[in-house]
Scaffold this motif. Structure first.
Motif, PDB file in Angstrom:
ATOM      1  N   UNK A   1       5.448  32.960 -12.032  1.00 54.59           N
ATOM      2  CA  UNK A   1       4.146  32.506 -11.599  1.00 54.59           C
ATOM      3  C   UNK A   1       3.551  31.229 -12.635  1.00 54.59           C
ATOM      4  N   UNK A   2       4.153  30.944 -13.664  1.00 54.77           N
ATOM      5  CA  UNK A   2       3.857  29.855 -14.542  1.00 54.77           C
ATOM      6  C   UNK A   2       4.547  28.822 -13.873  1.00 54.77           C
ATOM      7  N   UNK A   3       5.758  28.717 -13.656  1.00 59.56           N
ATOM      8  CA  UNK A   3       6.545  27.707 -13.110  1.00 59.56           C
ATOM      9  C   UNK A   3       6.551  27.073 -11.776  1.00 59.56           C
ATOM     10  N   UNK A   4       6.076  28.110 -10.884  1.00 57.71           N
ATOM     11  CA  UNK A   4       5.990  27.762  -9.367  1.00 57.71           C
ATOM     12  C   UNK A   4       5.070  26.530  -9.058  1.00 57.71           C
ATOM     13  N   UNK A   5       3.701  26.527  -9.700  1.00 56.53           N
ATOM     14  CA  UNK A   5       2.882  25.563  -9.402  1.00 56.53           C
ATOM     15  C   UNK A   5       3.431  24.301  -9.761  1.00 56.53           C
ATOM     16  N   UNK A   6       3.984  23.829 -10.857  1.00 57.97           N
ATOM     17  CA  UNK A   6       4.759  22.750 -11.431  1.00 57.97           C
ATOM     18  C   UNK A   6       5.924  22.456 -10.399  1.00 57.97           C
ATOM     19  N   UNK A   7       6.776  23.416 -10.011  1.00 59.71           N
ATOM     20  CA  UNK A   7       7.749  23.390  -8.936  1.00 59.71           C
ATOM     21  C   UNK A   7       7.107  22.599  -7.699  1.00 59.71           C
ATOM     22  N   UNK A   8       6.019  23.396  -7.380  1.00 56.71           N
ATOM     23  CA  UNK A   8       5.485  22.933  -6.034  1.00 56.71           C
ATOM     24  C   UNK A   8       4.944  21.523  -6.031  1.00 56.71           C
ATOM     25  N   UNK A   9       4.497  21.152  -7.255  1.00 50.65           N
ATOM     26  CA  UNK A   9       3.786  19.798  -7.253  1.00 50.65           C
ATOM     27  C   UNK A   9       4.990  18.657  -7.426  1.00 50.65           C
ATOM     28  N   UNK A  10       6.282  18.846  -7.909  1.00 51.10           N
ATOM     29  CA  UNK A  10       7.507  18.195  -7.892  1.00 51.10           C
ATOM     30  C   UNK A  10       7.658  17.948  -6.575  1.00 51.10           C
ATOM     31  N   UNK A  11       7.716  19.240  -5.775  1.00 42.53           N
ATOM     32  CA  UNK A  11       8.387  18.752  -4.366  1.00 42.53           C
ATOM     33  C   UNK A  11       7.460  18.081  -3.546  1.00 42.53           C
ATOM     34  N   UNK A  12       6.178  18.319  -3.399  1.00 47.07           N
ATOM     35  CA  UNK A  12       5.055  17.573  -2.634  1.00 47.07           C
ATOM     36  C   UNK A  12       5.129  16.156  -3.131  1.00 47.07           C
ATOM     37  N   UNK A  13       5.113  15.877  -4.437  1.00 48.99           N
ATOM     38  CA  UNK A  13       4.801  14.402  -5.082  1.00 48.99           C
ATOM     39  C   UNK A  13       6.130  13.799  -4.561  1.00 48.99           C
ATOM     40  N   UNK A  14       7.242  14.340  -4.969  1.00 44.46           N
ATOM     41  CA  UNK A  14       8.379  13.785  -4.929  1.00 44.46           C
ATOM     42  C   UNK A  14       8.983  13.370  -3.245  1.00 44.46           C
ATOM     43  N   UNK A  15       8.650  14.411  -2.232  1.00 40.86           N
ATOM     44  CA  UNK A  15       8.906  14.144  -1.018  1.00 40.86           C
ATOM     45  C   UNK A  15       7.840  13.012  -0.499  1.00 40.86           C
ATOM     46  N   UNK A  16       6.552  13.001  -1.106  1.00 47.37           N
ATOM     47  CA  UNK A  16       5.429  12.050  -0.662  1.00 47.37           C
ATOM     48  C   UNK A  16       6.007  10.774  -1.191  1.00 47.37           C
ATOM     49  N   UNK A  17       6.511  10.655  -2.300  1.00 50.13           N
ATOM     50  CA  UNK A  17       6.980   9.103  -2.891  1.00 50.13           C
ATOM     51  C   UNK A  17       8.064   8.618  -2.018  1.00 50.13           C
ATOM     52  N   UNK A  18       9.024   9.547  -1.778  1.00 50.08           N
ATOM     53  CA  UNK A  18      10.070   9.203  -1.041  1.00 50.08           C
ATOM     54  C   UNK A  18       9.605   8.628   0.659  1.00 50.08           C
ATOM     55  N   UNK A  19       8.870   9.451   1.069  1.00 51.43           N
ATOM     56  CA  UNK A  19       7.937   9.001   2.566  1.00 51.43           C
ATOM     57  C   UNK A  19       7.655   7.638   2.348  1.00 51.43           C
ATOM     58  N   UNK A  20       6.873   7.295   1.209  1.00 50.45           N
ATOM     59  CA  UNK A  20       5.933   6.225   1.256  1.00 50.45           C
ATOM     60  C   UNK A  20       6.991   5.108   0.853  1.00 50.45           C
TER      61      UNK A  20
ATOM     62  N   UNK B   1       0.752  -1.110   0.005  1.00 51.80           N
ATOM     63  CA  UNK B   1      -0.090  -0.011  -0.214  1.00 51.80           C
ATOM     64  C   UNK B   1       0.865   1.194  -0.087  1.00 51.80           C
ATOM     65  N   UNK B   2       2.064   1.310   0.833  1.00 52.95           N
ATOM     66  CA  UNK B   2       2.852   2.489   0.703  1.00 52.95           C
ATOM     67  C   UNK B   2       3.442   2.634  -0.488  1.00 52.95           C
ATOM     68  N   UNK B   3       3.734   1.461  -1.204  1.00 52.87           N
ATOM     69  CA  UNK B   3       4.345   1.493  -2.859  1.00 52.87           C
ATOM     70  C   UNK B   3       3.243   2.098  -3.576  1.00 52.87           C
ATOM     71  N   UNK B   4       2.063   1.885  -3.405  1.00 55.51           N
ATOM     72  CA  UNK B   4       1.069   2.544  -4.399  1.00 55.51           C
ATOM     73  C   UNK B   4       1.132   3.927  -4.245  1.00 55.51           C
ATOM     74  N   UNK B   5       1.402   4.525  -2.850  1.00 57.15           N
ATOM     75  CA  UNK B   5       1.431   5.790  -2.640  1.00 57.15           C
ATOM     76  C   UNK B   5       2.850   6.546  -3.450  1.00 57.15           C
ATOM     77  N   UNK B   6       3.838   5.551  -3.098  1.00 59.06           N
ATOM     78  CA  UNK B   6       5.074   6.120  -3.987  1.00 59.06           C
ATOM     79  C   UNK B   6       4.911   6.431  -5.463  1.00 59.06           C
ATOM     80  N   UNK B   7       4.185   5.389  -6.159  1.00 57.44           N
ATOM     81  CA  UNK B   7       4.100   5.525  -7.676  1.00 57.44           C
ATOM     82  C   UNK B   7       3.287   6.322  -8.029  1.00 57.44           C
TER      83      UNK B   7
END
Length: 315
Positions: free
Chosen positions: A226-245, A29-35
């Protein structure tokens, strides 16, 4: 008078002998979150490449990650777990990951998503084969068979013998896989003695420093827009969340079991590449994905009924 029993040192956030039958299901289940996190990061990385190079992406992602980790530690009451232990192993882990992740972001815009992920998935093969030497895990004939079948599936999807041979993007993706294998092996060793929050802290801090140094070295420093910040934020949150999982999964089951589950990302990203970027979803990709799933099943059934405890990391 009986002599006192020796104290067993264990990680503060993992119970003794975590490798139980129930733990394997939780690890999946944790790996599903990582994926989910890794796929989201790939899509955001392709979009943000229009504004930032790989060093900038890694820097801003890690800066956001530091803030998230510190906030999570404060809210969850784990501030005391943020310590400087096993710094040599943290450094090896994060150098491996930083190198692999930069190469991965560079290849992201050069080759189709399915091919990138297929080549990336050579790293679980390397982990499975290296786990006996690095982690002391037993490599059984069935595990070796699963590794061979999984690698055959990767080759079927990537087809490096095809027209044009190995492109520059293909080489970058293959080298990225080596970095990811080193990171995964180091993470597994760290989970024996370090809490997850500590691993994530040094992941973000060290890679923010690495990225800033490389940004200053190439003479280009682009701030988020303003254009790149949302994508950078998604990368940061998704990447950290994936590593946590993934770190949680590695704390619950052996690396040779956990890492191959990540193969499921391949058919998922192939479908998204076809849907969002009109990338060809060939018969080879479909068959290769099926072969990789088969290898996953073999490897998951390869776990022993009574897992042997791993030796504690004394460093």
């Amino acid at each position: 008078m009986p002599s006192p029993q020796p104290q067993t040192r264990r990680r503060p956030d993992v119970a003794a002998s975590p490798h139980t039958p129930h733990a394997y299901g939780r690890a999946a289940l944790w790996m599903a979150g990582a994926m989910t996190g890794f796929v989201s990061m790939a899509l955001a990385g392709r979009e943000v490449a229009r504004w930032h190079d790989t060093f900038e992406i890694m820097t801003w992602r890690s800066v956001l990650g530091v803030m998230i980790v510190l906030g999570a530690a404060r809210i969850s009451g784990q501030w005391g777990a943020l310590q400087a232990r096993n710094m040599g192993l943290h450094l090896i882990r994060n150098l491996s990951h930083f190198t692999g992740q930069n190469l991965w972001f560079a290849a992201l815009t050069l080759i189709p998503l399915a091919q990138l992920f297929a080549l990336e998935f050579s790293y679980p093969i390397l982990v499975t084969l290296a786990a006996p030497l690095v982690l002391g895990e037993r490599l059984t004939p069935r595990g070796l068979l699963a590794a061979g079948i999984g690698f055959a599936g990767v080759l079927l999807v990537a087809q490096p013998w095809g027209k044009g041979g190995l492109s520059f993007g293909t080489v970058l993706a293959m080298l990225a896989a080596v970095g990811f294998a080193g990171s995964a092996l180091s993470t597994k060793r760290l989970t024996r003695s370090a809490p997850v929050i500590e691993i994530l802290l040094w992941l973000t801090v060290m890679q923010a420093v690495f990225g800033a140094v490389m940004m200053m070295g190439d003479g280009v420093w682009r701030w988020p827009t303003a254009a790149s910040a949302p994508w950078l934020a998604l990368i940061g949150v998704a990447g950290l969340g994936a590593h946590f999982c993934m770190t949680r999964a590695l704390a619950l089951a052996p690396a040779s079991v956990v890492i191959p589950i990540d193969f499921l990302r391949l058919p998922l990203i192939a479908a998204l590449g076809a849907l969002l970027y009109h990338e060809n979803l060939s018969i080879a990709v479909i068959l290769g994905g099926a072969v990789i799933l088969w290898a996953n099943w073999i490897n998951l059934r390869n776990r022993p009924d009574t897992p042997q405890p791993l030796p504690l990391d004394e460093t």
